[in-house]
Design a protein around this motif. Sequence first.
Motif, mmCIF file in Angstrom:
data_model
loop_
_atom_site.group_PDB
_atom_site.id
_atom_site.type_symbol
_atom_site.label_atom_id
_atom_site.label_comp_id
_atom_site.label_asym_id
_atom_site.label_seq_id
_atom_site.Cartn_x
_atom_site.Cartn_y
_atom_site.Cartn_z
ATOM 1 N N LEU A 40 0.544 -1.180 0.293
ATOM 2 C CA LEU A 40 -0.119 -0.113 0.028
ATOM 3 C C LEU A 40 1.034 1.470 0.439
ATOM 4 O O LEU A 40 0.502 2.270 -0.167
ATOM 5 C CB LEU A 40 -0.923 -0.207 1.103
ATOM 6 N N ARG A 41 2.122 1.127 0.889
ATOM 7 C CA ARG A 41 2.992 2.703 0.751
ATOM 8 C C ARG A 41 3.524 2.794 -0.570
ATOM 9 O O ARG A 41 3.633 3.362 -0.941
ATOM 10 C CB ARG A 41 3.586 2.497 1.543
ATOM 11 N N ALA A 42 4.052 1.409 -1.920
ATOM 12 C CA ALA A 42 4.259 1.664 -2.914
ATOM 13 C C ALA A 42 3.436 2.317 -4.002
ATOM 14 O O ALA A 42 3.775 2.625 -4.982
ATOM 15 C CB ALA A 42 4.950 0.272 -2.823
ATOM 16 N N THR A 43 1.993 2.427 -2.990
ATOM 17 C CA THR A 43 1.066 2.391 -4.343
ATOM 18 C C THR A 43 0.357 3.556 -4.012
ATOM 19 O O THR A 43 -0.436 4.499 -4.531
ATOM 20 C CB THR A 43 0.052 1.296 -4.729
ATOM 21 N N LEU A 44 0.008 4.016 -2.672
ATOM 22 C CA LEU A 44 -0.933 5.258 -2.349
ATOM 23 C C LEU A 44 0.119 6.485 -1.887
ATOM 24 O O LEU A 44 0.932 6.043 -1.215
ATOM 25 C CB LEU A 44 -1.600 4.535 -1.198
ATOM 26 N N PRO A 45 -0.610 7.440 -1.223
ATOM 27 C CA PRO A 45 0.095 8.310 -1.135
ATOM 28 C C PRO A 45 -0.048 8.292 0.327
ATOM 29 O O PRO A 45 -1.000 6.956 0.958
ATOM 30 C CB PRO A 45 -1.223 9.346 -0.897
#
Length: 347
Positions: free
Chosen positions: A309-314
């Motif tokens: 999630l950290r790699a794909t979302l703000p």
Amino acid sequence: MIPAKRPAAQPVRWQQSWREAVTDAGELLDLLGLAAHADSLLAAADTGFALRVPRGFVARMRHGDPRDPLLLQVLPQAAELGAAPGYTHDAVGDLAARAANGVLHKYHGRALLIATGSCAINCRYCFRRHFPYAQQTAAANHWDEALAWLRSDTSISEVILSGGDPLALATPKLVELSQALAAMPHVRRLRIHSRLPIVLPERIDREFTAWLAQLPLQRVLVVHANHANEIDASVEQACAALRAAGVTLLNQSVLLRGINDSVAALGALSERLFECGVLPYYLHLLDRVHGAAHFEVEPAQALAIVDGLRATLPGYLVPRLVREVAGAPCKTPVEHGAAMAQRDGIE
């Protein structure tokens, strides 16, 4: 001749939708075209935790799909009947945290009121599915014991309404409570934890939002959605009404095997929540309550999902991964080192 105007359709009151909830597993499967799957899907014996799901929530489930992520959250299954090591009836130490009738005091500056034992939906992973609500409800006797305790502890600046679901209470009952809270100088915030804006958005009616808008306390409402499919136009409208009343909206989710245990599912949920003006807040590891072991996701997998999630979302759309540990002074962040230790049996 001008035809007479038809009277405008009256909105369905939330109490009616509540009463019309599906409470029979066979009916639920019939509505979804899954009657032929009954033997493989349903528990063969009473799990001790009734089925209850609003029809509006059923309408968001995928017809004909026995693995629908909304269906699996509410359907009684055979896996609930088996005992699992480490799973108990009081998974988060609620009973030990009792400070007064219906009052739990776990964390500094905050007190939680068990406002009611009622809920519009029975989620199968609920950590309070075995809670003795009949003996532990803060609303008893016009909140007398709970309010007396809150007045006596001036360190409490935030009161949290939980349950069951506190929005199961009629708005006049909530008004009664809030007037008493507003008279306590040390209480500054009212936080409400509720699944109803998601599963029964009709509850967010004008009477309710009018109460919130005039409330002389800071107002936070933590909704509970686990999957993007739970959020339809009616939920979006309910969130808009809450924001218009000056309420800060957060979401908490539970990480559930086979339901939202992927970057794609949780990423879609965060995006959909933000479209509704709701910030992702917590992503909980499963509370180990008896009957819910089949939902558990291992901490190492959970951390890998959050990394994704950290790699794909703000950053503001990534919920904080936590677990509740009985007796701890706060929610416990789940971090890589702790997860590896647990996997290796060090804890």
